[in-house]
Design a protein around this motif. Structure first.
Motif, short mmCIF file in Angstrom:
data_model
loop_
_atom_site.label_atom_id
_atom_site.label_comp_id
_atom_site.label_asym_id
_atom_site.label_seq_id
_atom_site.Cartn_x
_atom_site.Cartn_y
_atom_site.Cartn_z
N LEU A 112 43.47 48.63 47.83
CA LEU A 112 43.62 49.98 47.28
C LEU A 112 43.95 50.99 48.02
O LEU A 112 44.79 51.76 47.80
CB LEU A 112 42.21 50.22 46.55
N LYS A 113 43.35 50.71 49.44
CA LYS A 113 43.88 51.83 50.27
C LYS A 113 45.07 51.98 50.50
O LYS A 113 45.78 52.95 50.72
CB LYS A 113 43.06 51.55 51.65
N GLU A 114 45.84 50.79 50.66
CA GLU A 114 47.25 50.79 50.85
C GLU A 114 48.09 51.63 49.72
O GLU A 114 49.19 52.06 49.73
CB GLU A 114 47.83 49.28 50.82
N GLU A 115 47.39 51.85 48.78
CA GLU A 115 48.02 52.69 47.49
C GLU A 115 47.41 53.84 47.32
O GLU A 115 47.74 54.51 46.50
CB GLU A 115 47.57 51.78 46.22
N GLY A 116 46.72 54.34 48.34
CA GLY A 116 46.23 55.53 48.58
C GLY A 116 45.00 55.95 47.68
O GLY A 116 44.60 56.97 47.37
N ILE A 117 44.52 54.77 47.39
CA ILE A 117 43.08 54.89 46.44
C ILE A 117 41.84 54.67 47.31
O ILE A 117 41.88 53.44 47.93
CB ILE A 117 43.22 54.13 45.12
N TYR A 118 41.04 55.42 47.51
CA TYR A 118 39.76 55.17 48.16
C TYR A 118 38.46 55.09 47.32
O TYR A 118 38.27 55.67 46.40
CB TYR A 118 39.46 56.44 48.97
N ILE A 119 37.97 53.87 47.48
CA ILE A 119 36.81 53.50 46.55
C ILE A 119 35.62 53.03 47.56
O ILE A 119 35.60 52.04 48.23
CB ILE A 119 37.06 52.30 45.55
N PRO A 120 34.41 53.76 47.36
CA PRO A 120 33.16 53.31 48.18
C PRO A 120 32.57 52.11 47.73
O PRO A 120 32.57 52.20 46.40
CB PRO A 120 32.42 54.49 48.29
N VAL A 121 31.98 51.30 48.54
CA VAL A 121 31.44 50.14 48.04
C VAL A 121 29.81 50.29 48.57
O VAL A 121 29.42 50.45 49.71
CB VAL A 121 31.94 48.86 48.88
N VAL A 122 29.02 50.04 47.70
CA VAL A 122 27.56 49.82 47.85
C VAL A 122 27.10 48.40 47.72
O VAL A 122 27.70 47.52 46.62
CB VAL A 122 26.63 50.70 46.93
N THR A 123 26.50 47.83 48.56
CA THR A 123 25.96 46.15 48.70
C THR A 123 24.57 46.28 48.50
O THR A 123 23.93 47.12 49.26
CB THR A 123 26.61 45.49 49.79
N THR A 124 24.13 45.58 47.79
CA THR A 124 22.53 45.37 47.59
C THR A 124 22.11 43.95 47.94
O THR A 124 22.95 43.01 47.50
CB THR A 124 22.04 45.68 46.14
N LEU A 125 21.30 43.82 48.84
CA LEU A 125 20.82 42.57 49.51
C LEU A 125 19.62 42.13 48.60
O LEU A 125 18.70 43.13 48.43
CB LEU A 125 20.50 42.76 50.88
N HIS A 126 19.61 40.89 48.06
CA HIS A 126 18.64 40.57 47.28
C HIS A 126 17.58 39.53 47.75
O HIS A 126 16.54 39.32 47.24
CB HIS A 126 19.36 39.94 45.72
N GLY A 127 17.93 38.89 48.96
CA GLY A 127 17.03 38.00 49.40
C GLY A 127 17.64 36.76 49.85
O GLY A 127 17.77 36.49 51.24
N THR A 128 18.02 35.70 49.09
CA THR A 128 18.54 34.52 49.55
C THR A 128 19.82 34.54 50.04
O THR A 128 20.25 33.89 50.97
CB THR A 128 18.58 33.39 48.19
N ASP A 129 20.51 35.78 49.68
CA ASP A 129 21.98 35.97 50.32
C ASP A 129 21.73 36.30 51.96
O ASP A 129 22.83 36.31 52.71
CB ASP A 129 22.65 37.20 49.67
N ILE A 130 20.43 36.82 52.28
CA ILE A 130 20.19 36.80 53.84
C ILE A 130 19.15 35.80 54.17
O ILE A 130 19.56 35.26 55.26
CB ILE A 130 19.30 38.41 53.64
N THR A 131 18.21 35.40 53.82
CA THR A 131 17.11 34.44 54.38
C THR A 131 17.54 33.16 54.23
O THR A 131 17.15 32.39 54.90
CB THR A 131 15.69 34.83 53.78
N LEU A 132 18.47 32.82 53.24
CA LEU A 132 18.74 31.35 53.14
C LEU A 132 20.34 31.28 53.13
O LEU A 132 20.32 30.29 54.26
CB LEU A 132 18.20 31.04 51.67
N VAL A 133 20.92 31.57 52.68
CA VAL A 133 22.53 31.44 52.40
C VAL A 133 23.06 32.01 53.79
O VAL A 133 23.81 31.77 54.65
CB VAL A 133 23.25 31.85 51.33
N GLY A 134 22.66 33.48 53.89
CA GLY A 134 23.70 34.41 54.53
C GLY A 134 23.56 34.03 56.11
O GLY A 134 24.42 33.82 56.93
#
Ligand code: GMT
Length: 379
Positions: A112-134
């Motif tokens: 999107l940046k290449e097209e001049g569009i800026y979009i902020p991203v919020v990430t929410t960590l839930h648990g297994t994405d960190i403690t098991l898989v991540g």
């Protein structure tokens, strides 16, 4: 002052899992507040089965080719995010679960940046994405990178925040925004006929709900139940399904507890079962928050849990129930009997409900809105 309405894209797993439930309920609550919410997933989220003027659903199309052994979902997702962000003019993308949502969002943002569009991203960590898989070496570099590249990061408990800093080289702030509950839906309902059918002789009713994965330690539920049953007439309901179910059914047969135990499988209206429960069991090995326990507390059910991860932040030891050492069956049995004692039970029930009220969606939603506003402003 009232926040102006935003257009938010939500990316999540559309399944029964906690992260998908939180993401869906958050989207529904935001839509009710007047924000426009666009869900981007590969299937209609489980709890998104009604019409609302502010809710939209965009399905990620995963094309398969004979050449692909595994269809590249992350690329299809990134492309969908680009299109939805561009054509719906989103203000922000909120991705739930680091893998592969945060990295796909990074890619979408760059395109999107290449097209001049800026979009902020919020990430929410839930648990297994960190403690098991991540933390698995096959994902770690991408997880570290995509967390660091997010414009805002939230975690569902202080413990998960601490674990994230410990396991990854994180250079960004993490804000803790806990799981929440809609007390309009999760509340004790009058289901005496149901209780009578299961507990015809006034037995106390124990309930466990999970996806029956190893980390849930369902065997501890059955062992604690077996021990309690030696001194108190009790029944056990097990809600959910998953890889450990067969083994758990065998354990019940070995211990001779089958007559007093029922496996109900996956249930949509879990609040109906919780409405007649006296004690909820969550002996997990790992648990970043424990949404299922919060659902129980909202229905006035005290919790006997392990002290894993973020559970003690929810289940206040000695107040809303007890948070015991992981795998300590003896301690858990002793504590369960203490809670189930008629002299104590009403106090534990009232405390459980009071704690759930603190986490009502009306208290937590403003924290997300404020976090979005801050993230949009600084980006
Ligand atoms: O517990 C699961 O296996 C599902 C898992 C998920 O990733 O969807 O739930 C996690 O996220 C929930 C919502 O934030 C939390 O309430 C659960 O505690 C967390 N599970 C684990 O950490 C094991």
């Amino acid at each position: 002052p009232k926040l102006i309405n935003m257009k938010i894209g939500i990316v999540c797993y559309p399944t029964f899992g906690g992260s998908g439930v939180v993401a869906t309920e958050l989207g529904k609550a935001l839509a009710k507040e007047g924000h426009q919410v666009h869900f981007i997933t590969y299937r209609q989220p489980t709890r998104l089965d009604f019409f609302s003027a502010n809710l939209f659903y965009h399905e990620v199309d995963i094309k398969s080719y004979p050449l692909f052994e595994h269809a590249p979902y992350e690329l299809a997702l990134a492309s969908k995010m680009v299109n939805v962000a561009k054509y719906e003019q989103l203000d922000l993308l909120h991705v739930h679960y680091a893998i592969p949502h945060a990295s796909a969002a990074y890619m979408a943002k760059q395109i999107l940046k290449e097209e001049g569009i800026y979009i902020p991203v919020v990430t929410t960590l839930h648990g297994t994405d960190i403690t098991l898989v991540g933390k698995d070496p096959s994902y770690e570099p991408v997880v570290t990178f995509s967390i660091n590249q997010s414009d805002g990061v939230t975690a569902v408990s202080e413990d998960l925040k601490r674990a994230t800093f410990e396991l990854f080289d994180i250079k960004t702030e993490i804000e803790v925004i806990p799981n929440f509950i809609d007390l309009d839906r999760f509340k004790k309902q009058k289901k005496e006929h149901f209780k009578l059918a299961i507990c015809p002789n006034g037995e106390k009713l124990l309930v466990h709900t999970s996806n029956f994965r190893k980390v849930k330690r369902v065997e501890d539920v059955i062992k604690v139940f077996f021990e309690i049953r030696k001194t108190l007439p009790v029944k056990l309901l097990l809600v959910g399904d998953g890889p450990e179910r067969d083994k758990m059914e065998r354990l019940c047969r070995e211990l001779g507890t089958c007559d007093d135990t029922r496996f109900l499988g996956k249930l949509e209206a879990v609040e109906e079962v919780l409405s007649v429960a006296d004690l909820f069991l969550m002996p997990s090995e790992k648990e970043s928050f424990g949404l299922a326990a919060l659902e129980a507390m909202a229905c006035e059910v005290p919790v006997l849990s392990s002290n894993a991860g973020g559970i003690p932040e929810l289940n206040i030891d000695g107040v809303t129930g007890y948070a015991c050492e992981i795998g300590n069956i003896e301690e858990m049995t002793k504590r369960a009997l203490e809670i189930l004692d008629d002299a104590n039970l009403p106090r534990f029930k009232a405390n459980a409900l009071a704690r759930a009220k603190e986490l009502d969606v009306s208290n937590i939603l403003p924290q997300y809105e404020e976090f979005y506003r801050k993230t949009i402003e600084k980006s």
